[in-house]
Design an enzyme around this catalytic site. Structure first.
Site, PDB file in Angstrom:
ATOM      1  N   ASP A  64      17.479 -11.881 -12.820  1.00  0.00           N
ATOM      2  CA  ASP A  64      17.668 -11.600 -14.174  1.00  0.00           C
ATOM      3  C   ASP A  64      17.990 -10.731 -14.294  1.00  0.00           C
ATOM      4  O   ASP A  64      18.374 -10.326 -15.649  1.00  0.00           O
ATOM      5  CB  ASP A  64      15.780 -11.129 -14.623  1.00  0.00           C
ATOM      6  CG  ASP A  64      14.653 -11.829 -14.561  1.00  0.00           C
ATOM      7  OD1 ASP A  64      15.394 -13.446 -15.556  1.00  0.00           O
ATOM      8  OD2 ASP A  64      13.536 -11.104 -15.591  1.00  0.00           O
ATOM      9  N   SER A  95      20.435  -6.096  -9.706  1.00  0.00           N
ATOM     10  CA  SER A  95      21.721  -5.411  -9.335  1.00  0.00           C
ATOM     11  C   SER A  95      22.819  -5.733  -9.518  1.00  0.00           C
ATOM     12  O   SER A  95      23.548  -4.699  -9.724  1.00  0.00           O
ATOM     13  CB  SER A  95      22.003  -6.801  -8.160  1.00  0.00           C
ATOM     14  OG  SER A  95      20.564  -6.207  -7.474  1.00  0.00           O
ATOM     15  N   SER A 145     -18.499 -19.039  20.477  1.00  0.00           N
ATOM     16  CA  SER A 145     -20.327 -19.643  20.270  1.00  0.00           C
ATOM     17  C   SER A 145     -19.704 -20.742  21.815  1.00  0.00           C
ATOM     18  O   SER A 145     -19.351 -21.227  22.109  1.00  0.00           O
ATOM     19  CB  SER A 145     -19.790 -20.176  19.682  1.00  0.00           C
ATOM     20  OG  SER A 145     -21.117 -21.470  19.557  1.00  0.00           O
ATOM     21  N   SER A 163     -18.473 -11.683  16.351  1.00  0.00           N
ATOM     22  CA  SER A 163     -17.663 -10.659  16.483  1.00  0.00           C
ATOM     23  C   SER A 163     -16.298 -10.727  16.485  1.00  0.00           C
ATOM     24  O   SER A 163     -15.502 -10.098  17.732  1.00  0.00           O
ATOM     25  CB  SER A 163     -18.285  -9.708  16.962  1.00  0.00           C
ATOM     26  OG  SER A 163     -18.645  -9.132  18.352  1.00  0.00           O
TER      27      SER A 163
END
Length: 639
Positions: free
Chosen positions: A34, A37, A474, A546
């Site tokens: 836009d 800078s 697991s 966990s």
């Protein structure tokens, strides 16, 4: 007077005059490309703040990067990173200094890309004003709205909507009016009242320092008819507002150079303090009087917001870094639970229940988000339900801290009401936030003293209460080994309880799924229950995947040193998947089971577990015996 003396005198007078000028901090923001800078480069050029070598370099770079003719690419003065020049965008926050006859300025050129919204928040956090750039061809975009919403949150009261690149729409008054009308409706929803609209061409210099002949219609009564520089030189600075607010001094350090001096140093964030003023130290609530206001240049009768001082008090009070010294008749509040607004700035999502470090003022505490009340859609301002916040998400959340802090609501005092969240493992800033108010329960709920404590309960059981935290994939064998350990402990006469992952999900955690957010909450609840059971004098065994280090660390930190024993059941994924007793890996591989640890959800391996079981090369009974042996070594069991 010779020429050298005259020159030195003139320089000295110039520097004194320069020191007395007020300082305005402002940002440029808006969507990518836009012209932010370019605008800053133009301001530097017009304010005569460029050296000849900078101008020469800019001319050479302008030719190198394709700018033709007499027009120079002023953005090259600001876009210092090579990556920015190659892409034609701003990535980092670039700070620049310039001055005019009336005022000094520090401007932050903030990125326009959505992924760098966190950089914009950084630049805006200390700004007195903002220039919101809008490309006249594109109008109001999503990032325009996002930056506007952030400005309203951050309390920037003075905003210029700079409708840029008017030269590319033939300086159309109709186009300018359309954008003003569209943005005006959105600004009204946000409660932005001090908005100034300017038609600009940063590239050509229209209405930057002088009024442009290309926009004669802008002098009509319905428009401001001003220039950008005129706005910047006259807009109100927040310092005056903060001096009228109640006195606050977050203590940065306790100054004790010798046994005869003890002072409390920091920067005054708001208000005025005088020698003899009655003050209150928070969160302790103790009061005293200011004896001296000490500075490097000598004692002061009074000090104001923005000054760095050391206060000495008439009474000996226990004060530490992070405490806040307030004026006694209008002290800050204290609480440990709050409603707040969060701007999430990290690639990894915010997970409620996960512990983070919260830094407010000079104090750092541990915090977790207990509830996301809603997320804000920056385009419509609609409130939507959310279980987590993704990158650039903005939500209203409840916060819980591990201790009470002194605070003001953010609208009253940015320094004592604004905070950042820091990831405890990576030490990166993940969010910026604004405190709204203390939750009522933080004022109404207090710890009740009990006469029978953990030590008394443990003594009757003849054991040291602790948590054996079994973690692993697991199918690693956690539940099997934990069950065997409990049987052995029970046979030895110890008092135990086993919390198993599947069993807990039938009751306490039956409402939770297996998303990352639900996994965090699952472990948070188990950690709380484990803490209560340890307080009851029990040896608690937990068997949970966990998967995240942060939650295992959270469970550890809820207990005293030595009470948390992490047991890593180390089984390679291939072996765990080969066992697949419950058929979960098969479902995960086929896509029937989402967010399964080891397949499409990460498992973060423990770095330094107290007990490391090579479960691939040990039988379950052998592993259980190793755990019992380690418990004896640690004195947790005596027999």
């Amino acid at each position: 007077m010779n020429e050298t003396t005259l020159l030195e005198t003139n320089i000295e007078e110039y520097l004194k005059a320069h020191e007395q000028k007020s300082l305005l901090r402002f940002i440029t923001c808006g969507s990518v490309d836009d012209g932010k800078s370019t605008l800053i480069g133009r301001l530097l050029f017009e304010s005569k703040m460029l050296f000849e070598d900078q101008l020469a370099a800019m001319e050479a770079d302008s030719q190198k990067w394709g700018t033709q003719g007499e027009d120079m690419d002023f953005a090259l003065l600001v876009d210092g990173l090579a990556a920015e020049r190659e892409q034609g965008i701003t990535i980092d926050v670039a700070y620049r200094f310039f001055a005019t006859e009336k005022r000094k300025f520090i401007v932050a050129d903030t990125p326009g890309h959505e992924q760098y919204t966190r950089n914009m928040v950084t630049g805006a956090s200390t700004a007195d004003a903002a220039i919101l750039m809008v490309d006249a061809r594109k109008g109001i975009l999503t990032q325009t709205r996002r930056h506007s919403y952030l400005m309203s949150l951050l309390g920037i009261r003075n905003i210029v909507v700079a409708i840029n690149k008017m030269d590319l729409v033939d300086y159309s008054q109709a186009r300018f009016d359309d954008i003003v009308a569209e943005y005006g409706q959105f600004a009204e929803q946000l409660g932005l009242t001090n908005v100034t609209y300017l038609p600009l061409s940063a590239f050509k210099g229209d209405n930057i320092v002088t009024k442009s002949a290309n926009t004669p219609w802008f002098s009509a009564p319905q428009y401001a008819g001003t220039t950008l520089m005129e706005f910047l030189e006259t807009v109100e600075i927040n310092d005056a507002h903060m001096q009228s607010a109640p006195f606050r001094l977050p203590v940065q350090w306790v100054n004790r150079p010798n046994l005869d001096f003890r002072g409390f140093s920091g920067t005054i964030t708001s208000g005025v303090v005088k020698s003899g003023d009655r003050i209150r130290v928070q969160p302790s609530g103790k009061e005293s009087e200011v004896a001296r206001i000490v500075t490097y240049d000598g004692d002061l009768a009074q000090a104001i917001a923005g000054q760095s001082v050391t206060l000495t008090l008439k009474d000996e009070i226990d004060i530490s870094r992070g405490d806040v010294i307030s004026i006694a008749q209008a002290p800050a509040e204290t609480a440990d639970q709050f409603e707040s607004t969060l701007v999430w700035m990290n690639e990894a999502a915010l997970l409620p229940g996960r512990p983070y470090l919260l830094k407010v003022g000079t104090q750092t505490v541990t915090a977790s988000i207990t509830d996301i009340k809603y997320q804000v859609n920056v385009n419509t301002l609609e409130h939507t339900a959310a279980k987590q916040l993704e990158l650039n998400g903005i939500g209203v959340c409840n916060l819980s801290l591990d201790r009470a802090i002194a605070f003001d609501d953010y609208k009253t005092n940015k320094d004592t009401g604004g905070f950042i969240l820091i990831d405890r493992l990576s030490n990166t800033t993940v969010a910026a936030g604004m405190l709204h108010f203390a939750l009522r329960r933080s004022q109404n709920i207090h710890y009740q003293h009990v006469d029978v404590n953990k030590q008394a309960r443990a003594l009757t059981k003849g054991q040291t209460p602790s948590v054996l935290w079994f973690t692993g994939l697991s199918g690693a064998g956690k539940s099997t080994i934990a069950n065997l350990v409990e049987k052995k402990l029970h046979a030895l006469g110890n008092h135990t309880y086993l919390l198993d992952g599947d069993n807990v999900r039938h009751g306490l955690n039956k409402d939770l799924g297996f998303t990352d957010a639900d996994r965090v909450e699952n472990i948070r609840r188990v950690g709380e229950v484990s803490k209560l059971m340890v307080d009851a004098g029990l040896i608690v065994l937990t068997a949970f995947i966990s998967p995240f280090k942060a939650e295992r660390r959270m469970a550890r930190e809820q207990l005293a040193d030595g009470e948390f024993i992490e047991v890593f059941v180390d089984t390679p994924l291939a072996i765990a998947e080969e066992r697949d007793v419950k058929g979960l890996y098969k479902k995960a591989r086929s896509g029937e089971l989402k967010n399964f640890t080891g397949i499409d959800s990460a498992y973060e391996t423990p770095e330094a577990p107290e007990i490391h079981l090579d479960a691939a090369n040990l039988s379950a009974d052998e592993a259980a015996e190793l755990v019992i042996t380690e418990l004896r070594k640690r004195g947790i069991i005596l027999s």
